[in-house]
Design an enzyme around this catalytic site. Structure first.
Site, mmCIF file in Angstrom:
data_model
loop_
_atom_site.group_PDB
_atom_site.id
_atom_site.type_symbol
_atom_site.label_atom_id
_atom_site.label_comp_id
_atom_site.label_asym_id
_atom_site.label_seq_id
_atom_site.Cartn_x
_atom_site.Cartn_y
_atom_site.Cartn_z
ATOM 1 N N GLY A 125 56.721 52.601 10.386
ATOM 2 C CA GLY A 125 57.719 52.770 9.324
ATOM 3 C C GLY A 125 58.683 53.922 9.576
ATOM 4 N N LYS A 126 58.862 54.285 10.835
ATOM 5 C CA LYS A 126 59.763 55.415 11.168
ATOM 6 C C LYS A 126 61.185 55.147 10.671
ATOM 7 C CE LYS A 126 58.955 54.924 15.577
ATOM 8 N NZ LYS A 126 57.910 53.896 15.460
ATOM 9 N N LYS A 139 53.919 56.395 15.997
ATOM 10 C CA LYS A 139 53.512 55.166 16.695
ATOM 11 C C LYS A 139 54.450 54.007 16.315
ATOM 12 C CE LYS A 139 49.059 52.697 16.870
ATOM 13 N NZ LYS A 139 48.873 52.527 18.291
ATOM 14 N N GLY A 140 54.521 53.015 17.171
ATOM 15 C CA GLY A 140 55.392 51.868 16.905
ATOM 16 C C GLY A 140 55.008 51.139 15.622
ATOM 17 N N ASN A 155 52.114 56.331 5.678
ATOM 18 C CA ASN A 155 52.855 55.215 5.083
ATOM 19 C C ASN A 155 51.931 54.004 4.910
ATOM 20 O OD1 ASN A 155 55.093 53.762 4.164
ATOM 21 N ND2 ASN A 155 55.697 53.122 6.217
ATOM 22 N N SER A 166 62.276 53.016 8.394
ATOM 23 C CA SER A 166 62.377 52.950 6.931
ATOM 24 C C SER A 166 62.367 54.362 6.339
ATOM 25 C CB SER A 166 61.211 52.150 6.346
ATOM 26 O OG SER A 166 61.107 50.906 6.980
ATOM 27 N N ASP A 171 66.067 54.950 19.384
ATOM 28 C CA ASP A 171 65.131 53.953 19.912
ATOM 29 C C ASP A 171 65.948 52.829 20.544
ATOM 30 O OD1 ASP A 171 63.243 52.030 20.336
ATOM 31 O OD2 ASP A 171 62.347 52.163 18.333
#
Ligand code: ATP
EC number: 3.6.-.-
Length: 386
Positions: A76-77, A72-73, A323, A79, A101
């Site tokens: 922390g993808k 999901k937006g 996260n 990071s 992205d």
């Protein structure tokens, strides 16, 4: 690296982190205790350690591996992806980290300019680490050049071959490419990356980490190769018919027959690359999709649906990062203790979720500062990837 040394490096090199250091429970934990009058219990670390990622498995194989991080937006993808790339590089794997992205944040995450749609070396990492923020516009232009600027029907009409256009149904490549379709951005991006991968100069890179767009976009990405594949097949079929018609036409007027076996054209090449994308996504030996989430019911529900879709698409998934978990603390404000209770409840939901309970759970703590720059990413990486 000794924790205090790391802390010093973070303090020296990451202004945003150092501004908050005195109040950061995790940095405090590393020093084993009391900072700013707050005592953090040893069991906080123990709790976090339970959610190990089994990084040794991820790092041990020397052949090339692809890791896609998605969710999901805002969970922390970037990071997590950037910290994984830094960690791989620090373990000696020449690594490329790619943002697919359209709203890139790799540059912000690394605190370096990595924009421009070209591979750029990340400064401050010992082993080679290259980063790429894909520029979809550039790639769309490239696809348009390969497939022609006009819609297929218009092109056929202008050639006086409109009667063949029915073969293509509603397919309109121009609309497809111009549509605000993040899936196309993504597939264009990955196709571009594969192009880089095919070049021998990038052979040495053994880890490719993708920071993907939020869930919906990523799901479209996974289904698009098939769509492209069938579209391209239609066009190729049509081209063959036209070639045969033109050949017959020329034959009538005594011209030499056109050779039936043409060399592979750009469409065939595009099709081949789409097949590669599809195969890479589904290859258990080379690829893993890591779902990143946060401990809220909404995020967990979305992650569960994402996992179901990935499973349906036969995309390998083994790990789930939760996260921004609040670390334990004895001196909790009311808000913190309520949030922590809620987070514990949500962790319970994961354990009971038929989709997510199959995955290795990685617990990643909430830090009290933004994660920006290589030292901060190293710090985060050491907490998550162990
Ligand atoms: N564990 C954490 N502790 C503290 N801050 C965090 C943590 N994880 C991420 N952040 C911060 O949250 C913000 C969003 O993180 P990030 O850009 O990694 O998320 P994202 O999922 O990639 O977002 P987007 O969907 O917008 O691309 C950043 O400011 C990042 O530094």
């Amino acid at each position: 690296m000794a924790a205090s040394l790391l802390l010093n490096r973070v303090t020296r090199t990451s202004r945003s982190i150092s501004l908050h250091l005195g109040f950061n429970p995790l940095f405090a934990q590393i020093h084993g205790g009391r900072i700013s009058g707050t005592l953090f219990r040893e069991r906080s670390l123990a709790t976090l350690a339970e959610g190990a990622s089994h990084f040794d498995e991820m790092v041990s194989v020397s052949q090339r591996k692809y890791y896609l991080l998605g969710g999901k937006g805002g969970v922390g993808k970037t990071s997590c992806a950037a910290s994984l790339a830094v960690k791989f590089a620090s373990y000696g794997h020449p690594t490329i980290v790619v943002s697919t992205d359209p709203a890139h944040s790799l540059s912000d995450s690394f605190s370096q300019d990595l924009s421009g749609g070209v591979l750029k070396p990340v400064q401050g990492v010992d082993s080679p680490l290259l980063a790429l923020e894909i520029t979809p516009e550039k790639m769309k232009e490239e696809i348009k050049k390969q497939t022609g600027d006009k819609s297929v029907k218009n092109m056929m009409d202008s050639m006086g071959l409109g009667m063949f256009a029915g073969e293509l149904g509603d397919l309109n490549l121009e609309d497809m490419l111009n549509a605000a379709s993040p899936g196309i951005d993504e597939i264009a991006a990955i196709s571009k990356v594969l192009q880089f991968m095919e070049s021998p100069e990038y052979n040495k890179f053994t880890r490719i980490v993708f920071d993907t767009a939020p869930t919906g976009h990523t799901l479209r990405l996974l289904s698009l190769p098939d769509f492209y594949d069938s579209s391209i097949s239609k066009i190729t079929k049509l081209k063959k018919k036209i070639t045969a018609a033109a050949s017959a036409f020329k034959g009538v007027f005594g011209r030499k027959e056109i050779q039936q076996q043409e060399p592979p054209n750009e469409l065939d090449q595009l099709k081949e690359r789409m097949e590669k994308v599809r195969n890479v996504f589904r290859d258990v030996d080379t690829t893993e999709f890591v779902i990143v989430t946060i401990p809220t019911v909404m995020a967990i529900n979305e992650s569960s649906r994402l996992h179901a879709s990935l499973r349906k698409e036969n995309v390998p998934v083994h790990r789930l990062i939760v996260n921004q978990l609040l670390p334990q603390s004895e001196s909790d404000c009311k808000l913190c203790s309520m949030r922590r209770k809620e987070q514990t409840r949500v962790l319970g939901l994961i354990q009971n979720d038929t989709e997510l309970s199959r995955l290795k759970l990685i617990q990643s703590p909430l830090l009290d500062a933004e994660i920006r720059g290589v030292p901060a990413l190293k710090f985060m990486g050491d907490l998550i990837w162990k």
